[in-house]
Design a protein around this motif. Sequence first.
Motif, PDB file in Angstrom:
ATOM      1  N   LEU A 189      38.941  47.958  41.846  1.00 19.34           N
ATOM      2  CA  LEU A 189      38.324  47.149  40.462  1.00 19.34           C
ATOM      3  C   LEU A 189      38.711  47.878  39.296  1.00 19.34           C
ATOM      4  N   ARG A 190      38.288  48.864  39.023  1.00 15.56           N
ATOM      5  CA  ARG A 190      38.621  49.754  37.910  1.00 15.56           C
ATOM      6  C   ARG A 190      40.117  50.028  37.611  1.00 15.56           C
ATOM      7  N   PRO A 206      34.765  48.520  47.096  1.00 14.94           N
ATOM      8  CA  PRO A 206      33.661  48.807  46.539  1.00 14.94           C
ATOM      9  C   PRO A 206      32.212  48.444  47.114  1.00 14.94           C
ATOM     10  N   ASP A 257      30.739  43.747  43.043  1.00 14.91           N
ATOM     11  CA  ASP A 257      32.002  44.301  42.761  1.00 14.91           C
ATOM     12  C   ASP A 257      33.164  43.960  43.691  1.00 14.91           C
TER      13      ASP A 257
END
Length: 135
Positions: free
Chosen positions: A69-70, A98, A103
């Motif tokens: 995700l990041r 995640p 998330d």
Amino acid sequence: MQTCNVAVSDRRHDTVISLNNTGNRGGHNLNGVGVPGSIVTCLPLAEVLASCSVKSVDFMKMDIEGSELRVLRRFYEDTPPSSAVRPTWLLVEVSGGPANPADRRALTDLITQNGYTAVVERANTLFRKRPTGDD
């Protein structure tokens, strides 16, 4: 083919890689889970691709131990929707990625909001870039 001696992250930094000591060599991570290893240099994905002179990506598999995700959030910020480095096919570990269910949902939403459709949904979800008017 070219190998880049860096870790992919959402920002430029140096950190200690955590080594998975359960036998899963693919489980090394930057999340502090495992045995401390060496210091590694981390770069955003778009910078890694540029440093390797990658002009386009047909297929990308992303299984980076919960950091998907990041990393993708930063990648989409750094690359315009029309960029050829945004892969046509994207295979991402969603349900095994995640740890937090919110998330996982946010990861799927981020990918679809950036022009992809889920084609096969399992532990690894296969996304295909939706055609634009330019295709």
